[in-house]
Design a protein around this motif. Structure first.
Motif, mmCIF file in Angstrom:
data_model
loop_
_atom_site.group_PDB
_atom_site.id
_atom_site.type_symbol
_atom_site.label_atom_id
_atom_site.label_comp_id
_atom_site.label_asym_id
_atom_site.label_seq_id
_atom_site.Cartn_x
_atom_site.Cartn_y
_atom_site.Cartn_z
ATOM 1 N N UNK A 101 40.909 38.040 35.544
ATOM 2 C CA UNK A 101 41.078 36.584 35.581
ATOM 3 C C UNK A 101 39.732 35.869 35.636
ATOM 4 N N UNK A 102 38.674 36.581 36.058
ATOM 5 C CA UNK A 102 37.329 35.997 36.069
ATOM 6 C C UNK A 102 36.778 36.068 34.652
ATOM 7 N N UNK A 103 37.166 35.109 33.851
ATOM 8 C CA UNK A 103 36.807 35.116 32.429
ATOM 9 C C UNK A 103 35.300 35.112 32.217
ATOM 10 N N UNK A 104 34.569 34.392 33.066
ATOM 11 C CA UNK A 104 33.117 34.360 32.927
ATOM 12 C C UNK A 104 32.535 35.750 33.142
ATOM 13 N N UNK A 105 32.917 36.414 34.224
ATOM 14 C CA UNK A 105 32.414 37.769 34.493
ATOM 15 C C UNK A 105 32.781 38.743 33.398
ATOM 16 N N UNK A 106 34.003 38.622 32.907
ATOM 17 C CA UNK A 106 34.472 39.473 31.822
ATOM 18 C C UNK A 106 33.628 39.277 30.569
ATOM 19 N N UNK A 107 33.404 38.023 30.186
ATOM 20 C CA UNK A 107 32.637 37.757 28.973
ATOM 21 C C UNK A 107 31.165 38.123 29.144
ATOM 22 N N UNK A 108 30.632 37.998 30.358
ATOM 23 C CA UNK A 108 29.252 38.452 30.600
ATOM 24 C C UNK A 108 29.155 39.946 30.313
#
Length: 194
Positions: A101-108
């Motif tokens: 759900x942490x889209x930012x962390x995932x995309x990083x």
């Protein structure tokens, strides 16, 4: 003349703010596409101050990458606790599912893999993958092929989350949304995978 709260931030507070904002910038545009000018503007500071705190754009990117992976690995460690074997697979799998759900962390993370053409980035990402492997292997005690499958399944879930397929009503999307559970890797043993 009054000073605003942003002007009163300590260097450490500013670093934390910039790491969060930089994660958003790098998640959206990657190492080469992210704008340090835009990052500075969003933080309300000069671009020179960003570089004073972090040195280079790549150094900032690497800190953001380490931070994203560290949050994930530490979360897996906390979730697994004292469990082992397939029980740890189940609890780490549930944690991983929530972490998506942490889209930012995932995309990083995905941007980090994409930037591995750079030897420095590649070395840092290798270190982070080693940490993820150690967490999974250490808690589960499963054979390498099962740990590999757990990590690979996680990577596939990353791709599914990046594609934002929760609302896609198609067989392939439903298949990709399948989550990690305790019995998923029971068939993977060293004996039948040599």
């Amino acid at each position: 003349m009054k000073t605003g709260a942003a002007e009163r931030m300590s260097a450490q507070q500013r670093r934390e703010q910039l790491l969060e904002l930089a994660a958003e910038e790098f998640a959206a545009a990657g190492l080469h596409g992210a704008s340090m000018e835009e990052l500075a503007r969003r933080a309300g500071i000069s671009q020179a101050y960003v570089f004073r705190l972090f040195g280079t754009k790549k150094a900032l990117f690497l800190q953001v990458v380490r931070r994203a992976f560290t949050r994930l690995v530490e979360g897996m460690d906390r979730a697994a606790g004292d469990t082992s074997g397939v029980d740890s697979v189940a609890v780490m799998g549930r944690f991983y599912d929530r972490a998506l759900a942490d889209r930012t962390g995932l995309l990083v993370q995905l941007q980090a893999f994409a930037a591995c053409g750079d030897p420095e980035v590649r070395e840092v990402v290798r270190e982070q993958m080693a940490g993820m492997w150690a967490a999974a292997a250490g808690h589960t005690g499963l054979p390498p092929v099962a740990v590999k499958s757990f990590v690979a399944y996680g990577m596939l879930l990353n791709v599914a989350a990046a594609l934002d397929i929760d609302d896609v009503d198609a067989e392939w999307a439903r298949g990709l949304r399948t989550r990690i559970h305790a019995g998923l890797f029971d068939h993977l043993t060293e004996e039948n995978n040599q």
